[in-house]
Design an enzyme around this catalytic site. Structure first.
Site, short mmCIF file in Angstrom:
data_model
loop_
_atom_site.label_atom_id
_atom_site.label_comp_id
_atom_site.label_asym_id
_atom_site.label_seq_id
_atom_site.Cartn_x
_atom_site.Cartn_y
_atom_site.Cartn_z
N GLU A 155 0.79 -1.24 0.00
CA GLU A 155 0.00 0.00 0.00
C GLU A 155 0.83 1.29 0.00
O GLU A 155 0.65 2.15 0.87
CB GLU A 155 -0.95 -0.01 1.20
CG GLU A 155 -1.86 -1.22 1.21
CD GLU A 155 -2.83 -1.23 2.40
OE1 GLU A 155 -2.70 -0.41 3.30
OE2 GLU A 155 -3.75 -2.09 2.38
N GLU A 266 -5.92 -11.01 -0.82
CA GLU A 266 -6.74 -10.75 0.37
C GLU A 266 -8.23 -10.73 0.01
O GLU A 266 -8.97 -9.81 0.36
CB GLU A 266 -6.34 -9.41 1.01
CG GLU A 266 -4.86 -9.30 1.30
CD GLU A 266 -4.47 -8.04 2.07
OE1 GLU A 266 -5.35 -7.36 2.65
OE2 GLU A 266 -3.28 -7.73 2.10
#
Ligand code: GLA
Length: 354
Positions: A155, A266
């Site tokens: 991220e 995820e």
């Protein structure tokens, strides 16, 4: 009449053998010709016999949900805590399940000490890189035998696509570097520590047109400079029909132009629209219509995944069951329910016909 009986009994026989097969199939078996299927786990998941059985039947890849993150492994400088991460690594070793490493560098769940000196001021770039090297070498070395790939950086792209700034600015890494050199260093250190592990850049909201272009540009440029990035992790925290299966397909195709390995890292599909996380306990009844829509979406997603099998190595669910999703009960985002039983969507994902 006899003939009719004969055909009916053949039909019944075929139907029952098909049903038996369908019953027998599990996620990892059904998807063996396509990609491995993974699950992110906590320590409860690997302590309870029902959950252990579920994991062993359905998954051939695992991720530690939290316990390998920087903050948990090195809460204070030089003080490493391995017990919890070791439990997951040992579970994988004992059961022949491969382990995705998650994650080496992330602006969140990392000790504040990582970026600061004794007076609470940001350290220099050189000090930061030293700390990164020490952390990455220690973690990667410890799990070299069982971890087949690492989310090296998580991220780093700006979550706000309307901003002209490409990178996330509210992060210790940015505060110190104000550029992307730290990302390159992280990959370099990981490759030095284990030349055999596949190294991933992992990101959420990765189908957003602006964000995926930024991921693409970053990875392409860095690879051209020799930064050892092997793959892109598409987190896949989705909502029903958002992103559309077409957008997911386009994004896979786009990333496949620059990397050889793509993982869904995820995956979950929440039932609600917002960002709210709900409690993981209490009596909750999920709406049948929502569950049906969720099922249709999962089915469409897995069709896209199968179609792209040459690019995809692994599809990992984020958590085992609705019982313990990080999103809480009302989001009911997974294939197993509050009692760790398969939902209808599980059967539909496993029993595909194409
Ligand atoms: C991000 C991280 C994961 C996890 C989820 C929420 O996606 O990559 O490690 O923290 O948020 O569970």
């Amino acid at each position: 009449m006899r003939r009719l009986h004969f055909f009916i009994s053949i039909a019944l026989l075929l139907a029952s053998s098909f049903a038996a097969k369908a019953q027998m199939s599990t996620l990892k078996d059904a998807y063996k010709p396509y990609f491995s299927v993974g699950v992110a786990v906590n320590l409860r998941n690997i302590s309870d016999p029902t959950q252990i059985a579920l994991i062993k039947r359905n998954f051939n890849s695992m991720t530690a949900e939290n316990v390998m993150k920087p903050q948990l492994v090195q809460p204070h400088q030089g003080e490493f805590y391995w017990d919890d991460a070791d439990k997951i690594a040992n579970f994988c070793r004992e059961n022949g399940i491969k382990l995705r490493g998650h994650c080496l560098m992330w602006y969140k769940q990392i000790g504040d000490w990582f970026f600061k000196d004794e007076d609470g001021k940001y350290v220099s770039r050189e000090v930061l890189y030293d700390r990164m090297r020490t952390h990455i070498y220690a973690v990667v070395n410890r799990y070299k035998d069982i971890v087949y790939c690492w989310d090296v950086v998580n991220e780093a792209i700006n979550p706000d696509s309307s901003s002209p700034e490409v990178y996330r600015t509210e992060s210790g890494f940015w505060e110190i570097c104000h550029d992307d050199e730290w990302i390159k260093k992280a990959f370099q250190f990981a490759r030095e520590a284990d030349p055999n592990a596949l190294l991933y850049y992992n990101e959420f909201n990765e189908c957003d047109p602006v964000k995926r272009q930024r991921i693409y540009n970053m990875v392409k440029t860095m690879k051209a400079e020799g930064v050892p990035i092997d793959g892109i992790g598409m987190q896949g925290h989705y909502r029903i029909m958002n992103p559309t299966p077409e957008a997911v397909d386009e994004t896979i195709k786009m990333f496949s132009q620059i990397v050889e390995h793509i993982h869904f890292t995820e995956l979950d599909v929440r039932l609600t629209d917002g960002n709210e996380k709900f409690p993981q306990w209490g009596d909750v009844t999920l709406d049948e219509k929502d569950l049906k829509r969720q099922e249709e979406y999962y089915v469409a997603l897995f069709k896209v995944f199968r179609k792209n099998k040459k690019y995809l190595d692994t599809v990992t669910f984020w958590n085992l069951a609705d019982a313990d999703s990080w999103l809480g009960r009302k989001n009911g985002p997974l294939l197993f329910d509050f009692d760790f039983r398969p939902k209808q969507v599980y059967r539909s994902v496993v029993n595909f016909t194409d």
